[in-house]
Design an enzyme around this catalytic site. Structure first.
Site, PDB file in Angstrom:
ATOM      1  N   ARG A  23      14.903 -32.369 -12.622  1.00 39.65           N
ATOM      2  CA  ARG A  23      14.659 -31.325 -13.637  1.00 39.65           C
ATOM      3  C   ARG A  23      13.819 -31.837 -14.810  1.00 39.65           C
ATOM      4  NH1 ARG A  23      18.483 -26.769 -13.262  1.00 39.65           N
ATOM      5  NH2 ARG A  23      18.420 -26.404 -11.016  1.00 39.65           N
ATOM      6  N   ARG A  36       7.040 -21.090 -19.950  1.00 39.86           N
ATOM      7  CA  ARG A  36       7.910 -20.098 -19.306  1.00 39.86           C
ATOM      8  C   ARG A  36       7.792 -18.744 -20.015  1.00 39.86           C
ATOM      9  NH1 ARG A  36      14.410 -20.079 -18.874  1.00 39.86           N
ATOM     10  NH2 ARG A  36      14.096 -19.693 -21.072  1.00 39.86           N
TER      11      ARG A  36
HETATM   12  O1  CP3 Z   1      13.622 -31.045 -10.616  1.00 40.75           O
HETATM   13  C1  CP3 Z   1      12.646 -30.354 -11.003  1.00 40.75           C
HETATM   14  O2  CP3 Z   1      12.189 -30.417 -12.165  1.00 40.75           O
HETATM   15  C2  CP3 Z   1      11.925 -29.483  -9.988  1.00 40.75           C
HETATM   16  C3  CP3 Z   1      12.226 -28.095  -9.994  1.00 40.75           C
HETATM   17  C4  CP3 Z   1      13.600 -27.657  -9.562  1.00 40.75           C
HETATM   18  C5  CP3 Z   1      14.270 -26.556 -10.139  1.00 40.75           C
HETATM   19  N1  CP3 Z   1      15.396 -26.311  -9.424  1.00 40.75           N
HETATM   20  C6  CP3 Z   1      13.798 -25.776 -11.289  1.00 40.75           C
HETATM   21  C7  CP3 Z   1      14.755 -24.949 -12.032  1.00 40.75           C
HETATM   22  C8  CP3 Z   1      14.405 -28.132  -8.529  1.00 40.75           C
HETATM   23  C9  CP3 Z   1      14.208 -29.338  -7.626  1.00 40.75           C
HETATM   24  C10 CP3 Z   1      15.523 -27.259  -8.444  1.00 40.75           C
HETATM   25  C11 CP3 Z   1      16.580 -27.421  -7.433  1.00 40.75           C
HETATM   26  C12 CP3 Z   1      17.737 -26.521  -7.479  1.00 40.75           C
HETATM   27  N2  CP3 Z   1      17.784 -25.207  -7.834  1.00 40.75           N
HETATM   28  C13 CP3 Z   1      19.024 -26.898  -7.017  1.00 40.75           C
HETATM   29  C14 CP3 Z   1      19.386 -28.238  -6.433  1.00 40.75           C
HETATM   30  C15 CP3 Z   1      19.521 -29.305  -7.445  1.00 40.75           C
HETATM   31  C16 CP3 Z   1      20.660 -29.108  -8.417  1.00 40.75           C
HETATM   32  O3  CP3 Z   1      20.363 -28.886  -9.593  1.00 40.75           O
HETATM   33  O4  CP3 Z   1      21.819 -29.184  -7.967  1.00 40.75           O
HETATM   34  C17 CP3 Z   1      19.866 -25.789  -7.188  1.00 40.75           C
HETATM   35  C18 CP3 Z   1      21.336 -25.723  -6.864  1.00 40.75           C
HETATM   36  C19 CP3 Z   1      19.061 -24.727  -7.681  1.00 40.75           C
HETATM   37  C20 CP3 Z   1      19.481 -23.315  -7.936  1.00 40.75           C
HETATM   38  C21 CP3 Z   1      19.346 -22.967  -9.364  1.00 40.75           C
HETATM   39  N3  CP3 Z   1      18.143 -22.828 -10.032  1.00 40.75           N
HETATM   40  C22 CP3 Z   1      20.386 -22.723 -10.284  1.00 40.75           C
HETATM   41  C23 CP3 Z   1      21.870 -22.791  -9.962  1.00 40.75           C
HETATM   42  C24 CP3 Z   1      19.787 -22.427 -11.502  1.00 40.75           C
HETATM   43  C25 CP3 Z   1      20.462 -21.993 -12.764  1.00 40.75           C
HETATM   44  C26 CP3 Z   1      21.073 -23.115 -13.503  1.00 40.75           C
HETATM   45  C27 CP3 Z   1      20.202 -23.516 -14.636  1.00 40.75           C
HETATM   46  O5  CP3 Z   1      19.960 -24.728 -14.807  1.00 40.75           O
HETATM   47  O6  CP3 Z   1      19.802 -22.630 -15.379  1.00 40.75           O
HETATM   48  C28 CP3 Z   1      18.386 -22.549 -11.322  1.00 40.75           C
HETATM   49  C29 CP3 Z   1      17.356 -22.356 -12.357  1.00 40.75           C
HETATM   50  C30 CP3 Z   1      16.321 -23.433 -12.522  1.00 40.75           C
HETATM   51  N4  CP3 Z   1      15.704 -24.091 -11.520  1.00 40.75           N
HETATM   52  C31 CP3 Z   1      15.785 -23.867 -13.768  1.00 40.75           C
HETATM   53  C32 CP3 Z   1      14.791 -24.802 -13.475  1.00 40.75           C
HETATM   54  C33 CP3 Z   1      13.897 -25.517 -14.434  1.00 40.75           C
HETATM   55  C34 CP3 Z   1      16.163 -23.328 -15.123  1.00 40.75           C
HETATM   56  C35 CP3 Z   1      15.529 -21.970 -15.231  1.00 40.75           C
HETATM   57  C36 CP3 Z   1      15.008 -21.621 -16.578  1.00 40.75           C
HETATM   58  O7  CP3 Z   1      13.954 -22.127 -16.993  1.00 40.75           O
HETATM   59  O8  CP3 Z   1      15.657 -20.778 -17.200  1.00 40.75           O
END
Ligand code: CP3
Length: 342
Positions: A23, A36
């Site tokens: 992330r 964003r």
């Molecule tokens: O690592 C990176 O920077 C690459 C991009 C990336 C994102 N999600 C961007 C993201 C990667 C590799 C993921 C993987 C991901 N997404 C996983 C597996 C890794 C982990 O964290 O366990 C999972 C379970 C998801 C599903 C997901 N996406 C959830 C549960 C959420 C909400 C939780 C949160 O942090 O808000 C997301 C949103 C998400 N994916 C964000 C980002 C940068 C935040 C969204 C935002 O900008 O509001």
């Protein structure tokens, strides 16, 4: 000269481990929040190739990480398969749910995903042109079990209860979903590689909730199928597996699935991992993400301890899970300086 991340993945022990952060493009960075906002919302950002490439590059410019990870999300694949997907601000993802055979029949096939995912492949192409020569580009997907937990429940759940219930109550539907996710993940990652991803990582964030035989059937076996098919299609492609919170099931996992690197979370001790896991493969990890919030001497001490512990084998420095939005960007710099300068 070969890139440092690729050298570690090839099994080389380096004087300074390459470093990147899960992330690393995210809400703790003001420049991410600005881009964003320009995109409108998170999913629009994922599907806007220019802006997704821009946020991928932001942490590379600011910190000079050794690797960039494609900006996308593991839930784009279910959307490409026909699931509805939206994000509720402050809460997380929501999807239409799979509760039985009719839900499976409504999904598309493994070869029908590419039109929907074309913007992701375009992001990869832009990045492979624009990244600095020393920076490795990592593509990724969710592992079938983790993606299935969201498709079954329609949201994140603390214990993956609905997915376990379907697994036990309607095994046929559950296994059909795992199978579709396994085959479509192969197609999805293969296209990322063709577009320019140099490494791929498989995120199994909820692997730890599968125990015993269920772990072997639904975490290990799908990972092995995905990795062996990708390696057959793309000889030499390095692959990182992350069966998060697998505990004892980390032992032997990299060898069993054919991964070049095992990413570990911070619930396992670095001493144990160096002794038990590192002889089998490169290890990625495993600083607790909370240090990016709290910083100070504890961050320095822990970072040094992890670098020292893994210094006798191939190691990629990373966190044990994603950096959180409340992290202080200056603590990230402190971590990097500590890894690189001791
Ligand atoms: O690592 C990176 O920077 C690459 C991009 C990336 C994102 N999600 C961007 C993201 C990667 C590799 C993921 C993987 C991901 N997404 C996983 C597996 C890794 C982990 O964290 O366990 C999972 C379970 C998801 C599903 C997901 N996406 C959830 C549960 C959420 C909400 C939780 C949160 O942090 O808000 C997301 C949103 C998400 N994916 C964000 C980002 C940068 C935040 C969204 C935002 O900008 O509001």
């Amino acid at each position: 000269m070969t890139k440092t991340l690729l050298r570690a993945l090839a099994g080389e022990t380096l004087p300074t481990p390459p470093i990147w952060m899960m992330r690393q493009a995210g809400r703790y960075l003001p420049e991410y929040r600005a881009t964003r906002a320009e995109a409108g919302d998170f999913l629009s950002l994922c599907y806007n190739s220019d802006l997704a490439a821009e946020v991928t590059l932001q942490p590379i410019r600011r910190y000079g990480f050794d690797a960039a990870i494609l900006f996308a999300d593991i839930l784009l694949l279910p959307q490409a398969l026909g699931a509805d997907l939206w994000f509720v601000t402050g809460e997380g993802p929501r999807l239409s749910t799979i509760t039985g055979p009719e839900g499976m029949r409504a999904l598309k096939g493994k070869d029908d995903i590419h039109d929907h995912l074309a913007p992701v492949y375009e992001t990869v192409r832009i990045l492979s042109r624009e990244l600095p020569a020393e920076t490795t580009l990592i593509g990724f997907a969710g592992a079938p079990w983790t993606v299935a937990t969201y498709m079954i429940a329609g949201r994140g759940t603390p214990d993956q209860g609905p997915a376990h219930a379907l697994r036990e109550g309607d095994t046929e539907t559950f296994e059909a979903l795992i199978d579709l996710l396994t085959t479509s993940t192969i197609e999805y990652l293969s296209m990322q590689v063709q577009a320019g991803a140099e490494v791929v990582k498989l995120f199994d964030s909820w692997a730890g909730s599968l125990k015993g035989d269920a772990f072997d059937k639904y975490a290990l076996t799908p990972a092995k199928r995905i990795i062996s098919e990708l390696k057959a299609r793309h000889p030499g492609l390095p692959i990182i597996a992350f069966p998060r919170e697998a505990g004892d099931k980390y032992v032997g996992f990299a060898k069993a699935v054919g991964a070049d690197c095992l990413a570990i979370d911070n619930s396992v001790s670095a001493d144990w991992a160096a002794e038990t896991l590192q002889p089998d493969s490169c290890i990625q990890g495993n600083l607790a993400p909370g240090h990016m919030v709290t910083g100070g001497q504890a961050l320095i001490d822990e970072t040094r301890r992890i670098v020292q512990t893994f210094r006798n084998g191939p190691h990629i420095f990373n966190l044990g899970h994603g950096i959180t939005p409340d992290a202080d960007p200056e603590n990230v710099q402190l971590m990097i300086d500590t890894v690189r300068n001791g």
